[in-house]
Design an enzyme around this catalytic site. Sequence first.
Site, short mmCIF file in Angstrom:
data_model
loop_
_atom_site.label_atom_id
_atom_site.label_comp_id
_atom_site.label_asym_id
_atom_site.label_seq_id
_atom_site.Cartn_x
_atom_site.Cartn_y
_atom_site.Cartn_z
N LYS A 86 0.84 -1.21 0.00
CA LYS A 86 0.00 0.00 0.00
C LYS A 86 0.87 1.26 0.00
CE LYS A 86 -1.85 1.59 4.01
NZ LYS A 86 -1.52 3.01 4.23
N ASN A 87 1.84 1.28 0.89
CA ASN A 87 2.61 2.52 1.06
C ASN A 87 3.56 2.80 -0.09
OD1 ASN A 87 1.25 2.96 3.39
ND2 ASN A 87 2.96 2.51 4.78
N ASP B 57 5.01 0.65 11.98
CA ASP B 57 3.80 -0.02 11.48
C ASP B 57 3.72 -1.49 11.92
OD1 ASP B 57 2.91 2.28 10.28
OD2 ASP B 57 3.44 1.68 8.24
N ARG C 259 -8.67 -0.46 4.75
CA ARG C 259 -7.79 0.53 4.14
C ARG C 259 -6.44 -0.09 3.78
NH1 ARG C 259 -6.36 5.00 7.76
NH2 ARG C 259 -4.95 5.22 6.02
N ARG D 47 0.99 14.62 13.32
CA ARG D 47 1.49 14.37 11.96
C ARG D 47 1.52 15.61 11.08
NH1 ARG D 47 -0.77 8.59 10.02
NH2 ARG D 47 1.11 8.59 8.78
N CYS E 98 -5.10 8.61 9.68
CA CYS E 98 -5.12 7.88 10.95
C CYS E 98 -4.92 8.84 12.12
CB CYS E 98 -3.97 6.89 10.99
SG CYS E 98 -4.28 5.33 10.19
C1 UD1 Z 1 4.46 6.77 6.31
C2 UD1 Z 1 3.56 5.56 6.17
C3 UD1 Z 1 3.07 5.11 7.55
C4 UD1 Z 1 4.27 4.90 8.48
C5 UD1 Z 1 5.19 6.11 8.49
C6 UD1 Z 1 6.46 5.87 9.28
C7 UD1 Z 1 2.56 5.93 4.02
C8 UD1 Z 1 1.33 6.23 3.23
N1 UD1 Z 1 2.43 5.92 5.34
O1 UD1 Z 1 3.67 7.81 6.87
O2 UD1 Z 1 2.35 3.89 7.37
O3 UD1 Z 1 3.79 4.66 9.79
O4 UD1 Z 1 5.56 6.46 7.16
O5 UD1 Z 1 7.15 4.76 8.81
O6 UD1 Z 1 3.60 5.66 3.47
N2 UD1 Z 1 6.75 14.58 10.50
C9 UD1 Z 1 6.90 15.93 10.77
N3 UD1 Z 1 6.84 16.81 9.72
C10 UD1 Z 1 6.61 16.41 8.43
C11 UD1 Z 1 6.45 15.03 8.18
C12 UD1 Z 1 6.53 14.15 9.23
O7 UD1 Z 1 7.13 16.33 11.91
O8 UD1 Z 1 6.54 17.26 7.54
C13 UD1 Z 1 6.86 13.60 11.62
C14 UD1 Z 1 5.58 12.81 11.85
O9 UD1 Z 1 4.70 13.50 12.68
C15 UD1 Z 1 6.13 11.55 12.48
C16 UD1 Z 1 7.47 11.36 11.77
O10 UD1 Z 1 7.80 12.62 11.22
O11 UD1 Z 1 6.34 11.74 13.85
C17 UD1 Z 1 7.48 10.32 10.68
O12 UD1 Z 1 6.42 10.57 9.80
P1 UD1 Z 1 6.48 10.19 8.25
O13 UD1 Z 1 7.66 9.32 8.01
O14 UD1 Z 1 6.35 11.43 7.46
O15 UD1 Z 1 5.16 9.32 8.07
P2 UD1 Z 1 4.18 9.32 6.85
O16 UD1 Z 1 4.91 9.54 5.58
O17 UD1 Z 1 3.00 10.16 7.14
#
Ligand code: UD1
Length: 421
Positions: A22-23, A308, A400, A122, A117
Amino acid sequence: MDKLLIEGGTPLRGTVRISGAKNAALPILFATLLHDGPSRIHNLPRLADIRTTTVLLIELGVSVSTKEDRSAILDASGVHSVDAPYDLVRRMRASVLCLGPLLARFGRARVSLPGGCAIGTRPIDQHLRALEAMGADIDLKAGYIEARSPKGGRLTGGSFVFDLVTVGGTEQAMMAAALADGTVVLENCAREPEIGDLADALRSMGAQITGDGTSVITIEGVEKLGPMDHTVIADRIEAGTYMAAAALTHGDVLLMGARMEHLDAVISKMARAGVEVRREGDGLRVKHHGELHAVDLDTQPYPGFPTDMQAQFMALMTRATGSSTITEAVFENRFMHVPELTRMGADIRTRGNTAFVRGVPELSGASVMATDLRASATLVIAGLAARGTTEVRRIYHLDRGYESIEEKLSALGANVTRVSQ
Ligand code: UD1
């Protein structure tokens, strides 16, 4: 709303095919926006999040034709809107990934701030700052991100160091940079296999990307990209989830298509817990009987233990001999499964982002529900091993991210029924 009824106590046995990730599929679907013509993607999982993504792409003007063989042709030549409305974006946080490709190709985009979620706040500040480093002008207005390239033209070369490791931020920046006028250097990038898969998909379109899989990614922007032709990698988190289910039920399962090299951290913790995982043919065999040992873990960005898989591993630890300490270091508020596991008889206390799990001799069935995807999967795993009947409610979260979960589990001998309400 559908629910699952699970009669616990049957060891899982047999073979399960792991679906496309999915990701990986989500950013790859959005990347088709970068080309003014058709692209072909293979091994797409059949999931609600994939449908949500295609609905958004269709709204923007992409024509989408999905095939029986899990491939799809997406033609982005008719894109007529660069506006991703709240109603569509709020259903899935990853929808914000349309921002980079739209901005790169059309010089402007307006995208609602995302939902998704309920696992912490986030933010997407890093996505936006990376785009600004490529010359984008960004405003936040009334819940929308309004982005423009310099003079409405192409993004420029530049360099950006992420403050923290972000998967979505790295993907957003890579897609935007693919059409930049110049070279973009991204540092402190995420190294997840899904990043490498997106890079492969972009390269199939003619993008010039090097360094994916390391923390420094360099993208030499090109003026135009061609059609994508790409096969999505197997879902390592789905594989890890079935691994935990097989282990907790004392089963013996072949995970077809699962790749060991993407699951090193999970397999090494499984091994320390006493679970046997070995390569077999095109997949991985997971076997467990006897006692589970308590193992401590901290979640980390890849190649560390994935956030995850934290909840599913905790389900395993509820039945281990001894106590384990599990620290969630990636997201705040990712212990929603804890009160529900406790209702099934688990002994878990939490302090801040750490959970202390003391193994118990058995879990018992209960009526439970969870508010995120992986937490829901965890309750299913616990239900498979529990005495009696477990009712897992609100399973739209599961739909999902887990393709045909009740069919796949039933084929492994589990007693699982979906009840539509
Ligand atoms: C992706 C995955 C999710 C997984 C996560 C971490 C997808 C669709 N989802 O989510 O399943 O749990 O990676 O492996 O691929 N953060 C910030 N600022 C930003 C972006 C992120 O502070 O601009 C923080 C987030 O709040 C979190 C951390 O960085 O604490 C990691 O988040 P991130 O790796 O961005 O997760 P996603 O890409 O949303």
